[in-house]
Scaffold this motif. Structure first.
Motif, PDB file in Angstrom:
ATOM      1  N   GLY A 592      24.336  38.230  53.610  1.00 23.27           N
ATOM      2  CA  GLY A 592      24.940  37.171  54.511  1.00 23.27           C
ATOM      3  C   GLY A 592      26.200  38.027  55.468  1.00 23.27           C
ATOM      4  N   ASN A 593      27.060  37.038  55.712  1.00 18.51           N
ATOM      5  CA  ASN A 593      28.108  37.234  56.387  1.00 18.51           C
ATOM      6  C   ASN A 593      29.336  38.153  55.616  1.00 18.51           C
ATOM      7  N   SER A 594      29.538  39.433  56.190  1.00 16.87           N
ATOM      8  CA  SER A 594      30.361  40.346  55.420  1.00 16.87           C
ATOM      9  C   SER A 594      31.743  39.870  54.981  1.00 16.87           C
ATOM     10  N   GLN A 595      32.121  38.974  55.812  1.00 17.96           N
ATOM     11  CA  GLN A 595      33.555  38.441  55.692  1.00 17.96           C
ATOM     12  C   GLN A 595      33.541  37.560  54.326  1.00 17.96           C
ATOM     13  N   TYR A 596      32.528  37.124  53.740  1.00 17.99           N
ATOM     14  CA  TYR A 596      32.400  36.152  52.659  1.00 17.99           C
ATOM     15  C   TYR A 596      31.559  36.715  51.616  1.00 17.99           C
ATOM     16  N   ALA A 597      30.682  37.836  51.674  1.00 18.56           N
ATOM     17  CA  ALA A 597      29.909  38.213  50.728  1.00 18.56           C
ATOM     18  C   ALA A 597      30.565  39.046  49.750  1.00 18.56           C
ATOM     19  N   GLN A 598      29.886  38.921  48.444  1.00 24.82           N
ATOM     20  CA  GLN A 598      30.446  39.820  47.361  1.00 24.82           C
ATOM     21  C   GLN A 598      31.967  39.414  46.860  1.00 24.82           C
ATOM     22  N   GLY A 599      32.449  38.336  47.476  1.00 24.32           N
ATOM     23  CA  GLY A 599      33.690  37.572  46.901  1.00 24.32           C
ATOM     24  C   GLY A 599      34.876  38.273  47.629  1.00 24.32           C
ATOM     25  N   VAL A 600      34.530  38.804  49.020  1.00 19.25           N
ATOM     26  CA  VAL A 600      35.659  39.250  49.545  1.00 19.25           C
ATOM     27  C   VAL A 600      36.748  38.355  49.725  1.00 19.25           C
ATOM     28  N   SER A 601      36.199  37.131  50.037  1.00 19.27           N
ATOM     29  CA  SER A 601      37.290  36.235  50.235  1.00 19.27           C
ATOM     30  C   SER A 601      37.617  35.061  49.220  1.00 19.27           C
ATOM     31  N   ALA A 602      37.165  35.448  47.990  1.00 19.78           N
ATOM     32  CA  ALA A 602      37.170  34.480  46.984  1.00 19.78           C
ATOM     33  C   ALA A 602      38.223  34.924  45.675  1.00 19.78           C
ATOM     34  N   THR A 603      38.408  33.927  45.008  1.00 20.55           N
ATOM     35  CA  THR A 603      39.027  34.087  43.566  1.00 20.55           C
ATOM     36  C   THR A 603      38.240  34.294  42.530  1.00 20.55           C
ATOM     37  N   ILE A 604      38.321  35.130  41.650  1.00 15.66           N
ATOM     38  CA  ILE A 604      37.585  35.254  40.582  1.00 15.66           C
ATOM     39  C   ILE A 604      38.381  35.733  39.432  1.00 15.66           C
ATOM     40  N   GLY A 605      38.370  34.494  38.449  1.00 13.50           N
ATOM     41  CA  GLY A 605      39.346  34.774  37.084  1.00 13.50           C
ATOM     42  C   GLY A 605      39.431  33.388  36.473  1.00 13.50           C
ATOM     43  N   LEU A 606      40.639  33.514  35.504  1.00 17.30           N
ATOM     44  CA  LEU A 606      40.867  32.334  34.898  1.00 17.30           C
ATOM     45  C   LEU A 606      42.448  32.101  34.893  1.00 17.30           C
ATOM     46  N   GLU A 607      42.715  30.791  34.606  1.00 22.60           N
ATOM     47  CA  GLU A 607      43.979  30.364  34.539  1.00 22.60           C
ATOM     48  C   GLU A 607      44.216  29.138  33.481  1.00 22.60           C
ATOM     49  N   ASP A 608      45.601  29.245  32.891  1.00 21.38           N
ATOM     50  CA  ASP A 608      45.768  28.369  31.991  1.00 21.38           C
ATOM     51  C   ASP A 608      46.311  27.217  32.632  1.00 21.38           C
ATOM     52  N   PHE A 609      46.732  26.049  31.411  1.00 19.71           N
ATOM     53  CA  PHE A 609      46.945  24.540  31.930  1.00 19.71           C
ATOM     54  C   PHE A 609      48.229  24.713  32.516  1.00 19.71           C
ATOM     55  N   MET A 610      49.199  25.782  32.615  1.00 24.38           N
ATOM     56  CA  MET A 610      50.392  25.618  33.615  1.00 24.38           C
ATOM     57  C   MET A 610      50.420  26.487  34.624  1.00 24.38           C
ATOM     58  N   GLY A 611      49.207  27.047  34.774  1.00 27.40           N
ATOM     59  CA  GLY A 611      49.455  28.314  36.152  1.00 27.40           C
ATOM     60  C   GLY A 611      50.352  29.207  35.707  1.00 27.40           C
ATOM     61  N   GLY A 612      50.608  29.449  34.206  1.00 25.78           N
ATOM     62  CA  GLY A 612      51.556  30.558  33.993  1.00 25.78           C
ATOM     63  C   GLY A 612      50.933  31.823  33.571  1.00 25.78           C
ATOM     64  N   VAL A 613      49.491  31.603  33.251  1.00 25.95           N
ATOM     65  CA  VAL A 613      49.143  32.865  32.607  1.00 25.95           C
ATOM     66  C   VAL A 613      47.651  32.972  32.981  1.00 25.95           C
ATOM     67  N   GLY A 614      47.435  34.159  33.757  1.00 24.67           N
ATOM     68  CA  GLY A 614      46.283  34.152  34.416  1.00 24.67           C
ATOM     69  C   GLY A 614      45.499  35.429  34.052  1.00 24.67           C
ATOM     70  N   THR A 615      44.141  35.399  34.341  1.00 25.64           N
ATOM     71  CA  THR A 615      43.347  36.749  33.988  1.00 25.64           C
ATOM     72  C   THR A 615      42.746  36.928  35.389  1.00 25.64           C
ATOM     73  N   LYS A 616      43.103  37.612  36.139  1.00 20.57           N
ATOM     74  CA  LYS A 616      42.511  37.673  37.435  1.00 20.57           C
ATOM     75  C   LYS A 616      41.129  38.892  37.541  1.00 20.57           C
ATOM     76  N   TYR A 617      40.124  38.692  37.860  1.00 17.25           N
ATOM     77  CA  TYR A 617      39.154  40.001  38.069  1.00 17.25           C
ATOM     78  C   TYR A 617      39.611  40.339  39.701  1.00 17.25           C
ATOM     79  N   SER A 618      39.580  39.251  40.552  1.00 20.32           N
ATOM     80  CA  SER A 618      39.826  39.836  41.889  1.00 20.32           C
ATOM     81  C   SER A 618      40.269  38.570  42.526  1.00 20.32           C
TER      82      SER A 618
END
Ligand code: CA
Ligand code: CA
Ligand code: CA
Length: 715
Positions: A592-618
């Protein structure tokens, strides 16, 4: 706060009966302040008051001082401009407070009240003094696991060696064998040269400040024991084969002494200590003392200034058995969001009869028969009880949280402590959280990212969710309790935009953000958070599978298009395992469109209940993109590296024994067999897969199991 003092109250004053004793035994003897107690208020000094001049009125205030023959003893420009005013002999402090207030020249005028340590030494037997508060296995009539899960937490983190913690108390035996290695050292002061090298007004303040004398000094000697006990609970040297261990095995203990030999101290000396802690980089301040109301504006200002400096304050509820919602104790009950107020829990997780408050006290922590360092020798230990002892349990936790997550604000540290308690029936209605400190959970939240094994879970048997553009599903029961970032969740919400969450707040957000971010949505897991549109095609599925304790919930987006490019379709899924691991899998994200494919426009990761601790893949393709056939495994940090467990799956038959090993993914597990529990031999070796469940078949057996099995981890 308007003055409640009146002439009537003034006439009811009485001199504290312990005054004579203080004169004999205290090293505060030089001042011999006259101590007075008003009805319904704390005792206070008659020779000092605390004021804050109105801005631009200092000249008028100086005139006021002269008129009253009062003297500016000390001012704290960095603490809301609090001034300590010395009064001439023979005048009443209460009357002078009233006069200063009536002058219109001051923001506030307050008595220099007495604050009192919140502990009682009890039975000096140390022999059976297990540190039950750290690890309760039911000793001495306690209840199993009615502790703060320190041992579990220490597998995650036990050192806060970069965090300066100020114990504001009665001093410290700095030479104690379990203390000496954890002292904060003032970098600007040369020891023992009799010179105030750093020019802060105190000579040789190498490990902290003593504000009780005529002038501040570096003599921290503890003649009461309370400070040494509190400091040891917080940060006695751990793992040194001696005595006790603090909640933090290593930390930088700054000592600020304002309590006298009987555990009493003045607000003016406390403010000096708080100012010292603030200016010398303390991030946590332990306050195991209290004073009753009426609210003291100078003290309130002083603690507010710690808030402005980003300092976490942990304060004791007090021991007198009162409901502090009705009879507040300070600083515990100041409504300032950097203050954690602490009541005490027993070894059975029960209420101990000390102070409590449904809206004014935050949580409970162990506070009875606590073994810690004491002041009479360098190898002295002692049992003490009270909210004084509960408080440093929490302060130690705050230090460890800051060591683990240094970017957190004071408020986020507070929220993490309060958000991760163990709910305890006896504390329901007695404190805000209704729970007891759980250090292990307070330190959880971060994950380590591993490459996972890709194995797409088909959508057969799952429920199809009908989601509008930016839609959010209703609460979906997980079918099990999922531990995530220190909290337990049983329901999940699915957002159309490639994320799931546990709080139904802003999960509709189509504009994905970096992680972590305290703005909602929080408590989210984002396999592919982008502006997706299930209403434009494809399907979203939800289902729970497996059997306890290896159940897992799966949410799959199948052929769901990007909102801005209908031909760019994504297929991916998230798996939440009962053992708290999380896996993302990507079946189709490359086309598909290379502006969106492979998560180049996405957030990939985890975040805790207060948005204070996150684990970001990308985030927006940085630092990495995802690709077809990829799996990402998130394992909670400190997820106890327990020995794998082993169980029979099916009765043995002609096909042999079928076993299941539950363990930490990625570890090399050896299953061994023994006829007699003495000699063991290997029957299988394999890596534990991502879901933590390793099936094993021992085909050598037939008939009923006549052999013993165990699983061990081998590097
Ligand atoms: Ca100095
Ligand atoms: Ca010096
Ligand atoms: Ca957030």
């Amino acid at each position: 706060m308007p003055s409640k003092l009146s002439v009537k109250y003034f006439q009811m004053r009485w001199v504290a009966i312990c005054l004579g004793l203080i004169g004999v035994l205290s090293d505060a003897v030089a001042q011999s302040p006259r101590i007075v107690r008003l009805k319904d208020g704390p005792a206070h000094r008659e020779d000092r008051i605390l004021i804050v001049p109105k801005q631009g009125r200092s000249a008028m205030v100086n005139t006021l001082h002269a008129r009253h023959k009062a003297r500016l003893k000390k001012s704290f420009p960095g603490m809301g401009n609090i001034q300590v005013i010395e009064l001439p002999p023979g005048v009443s402090a209460a009357e002078m407070v009233a006069r200063y207030r009536q002058s219109g020249e001051v923001e506030s005028a307050d008595l220099d009240v007495v604050l009192t340590a919140c502990a009682q030494p009890n039975d000096p037997r140390v022999a059976n003094g297990d540190q039950w508060h750290l690890n309760n296995f039911g000793q001495s009539g306690g209840v199993f696991d009615a502790d703060m899960d320190a041992v579990e937490a220490w597998s995650n983190l036990n050192s806060a060696s970069n965090v300066i913690v100020a114990v504001v108390d009665s001093g410290l035996r700095v030479t104690h064998q379990d203390i000496a290695a954890n002292l904060w050292v003032n970098p600007g002061e040369i020891r023992g040269n009799g010179i105030d090298d750093d020019g802060n007004g105190a000579i040789d303040d190498v490990h902290g400040l003593n504000s009780t004398g005529p002038t501040p000094s570096g003599n921290l000697t503890d003649y009461f024991g309370h400070g040494t006990h509190v400091a040891g609970i917080l940060g006695a040297v751990g793992n040194n084969a001696l005595g006790v261990s603090g909640v933090a095995w290593s930390t930088r203990l700054m000592t600020c002494r304002f309590l006298d030999n009987f555990g009493n101290g003045y607000a003016s000396d406390l403010i000096e200590c708080l100012n010292y802690a603030r200016t010398n980089g303390a991030k946590v301040v332990n306050c195991s003392f209290e004073t009753p109301g009426p609210i003291n504006t100078a003290l309130s200002n002083a603690f507010w200034n710690l808030r402005e400096a980003g300092v976490v304050v942990v304060a004791a509820a007090g021991n007198t058995g009162l409901d502090t919602d009705l009879a507040p104790r300070y600083p515990a009950c100041f409504a300032i969001d950097n203050i954690i107020s602490v009541m005490a829990s027993s070894r059975s997780d029960t209420y101990l009869g000390y102070n409590y408050g449904a809206t004014t006290i935050d949580l409970a922590a162990p506070g009875f028969d606590i073994l810690s360092t004491y002041y009479r020798s360098d190898s002295d230990y002692y049992l003490m009880s009270g909210t004084s002892m509960a408080t440093p349990c929490v302060a130690g936790a705050a230090a460890l949280i800051l060591a683990k997550f240094p970017h957190l604000t004071a408020q986020q540290v507070v929220n993490r402590v309060l958000g991760t308690v163990d709910k305890v029936p006896d504390f329901s209605g007695k404190c805000v959280t209704g729970g007891r400190l759980n250090l292990a959970r307070a330190l959880s939240g971060g994950f380590t990212i591993f490459p996972g094994t890709y194995a797409w879970i088909p959508t057969n048997g799952m429920t199809s969710l009908t989601l509008t553009d930016n839609g959010v599903s209703g609460a979906r029961p997980l079918g099990f309790s999922f531990g995530y970032t220190g909290k337990e969740y049983t329901n999940l919400y699915v957002g159309a935009n490639g994320l799931v969450g546990f709080l139904n707040l802003s999960l509709s957000a189509s504009s994905n953000t970096n992680l972590p971010l305290s703005t909602i949505p929080n408590a989210i897991l984002c396999p592919f958070w982008d502006d997706l549109n299930p209403a434009g095609g494809g399907q979203v599925w939800f289902g729970t599978m497996g059997t306890a304790p290896n159940r897992y919930a799966v949410v799959s987006w199948v052929e769901v298009p990007h909102k801005l490019s209908a031909s760019t379709k994504f297929t991916f899924q998230i798996i939440l395992y009962e053992n708290e691991n999380v896996r993302f899998q990507y079946a189709k994200v490359n086309s598909g469109n290379s502006q969106y494919a492979q998560g180049v426009s996405a957030t990939i990761g985890l975040e805790d209940f207060m948005g204070g601790v996150g684990t970001k893949y990308s985030f927006m393709g940085s630092p990495s993109v995802v690709t077809n056939g990829q799996a990402i495994l998130f394992i909670p940090n400190g997820n106890p590296g327990v020995e794998p467990s082993i169980e029979y799956v099916s009765p043995v038959g002609s096909g042999g024994s079928h076993l299941r090993v539950n363990g930490v993914p990625g570890e090399r597990c050896v299953v061994q067999v023994s006829p007699d529990l003495v000699t063991w031999s290997d029957v299988a070796t394999n890596l534990i897969p991502d879901d933590g469940v390793l099936p094993i078949s021992d085909l050598a057996t037939a008939g009923p199991p006549n052999r013993f099995y165990r699983a061990v981890i081998r590097p």
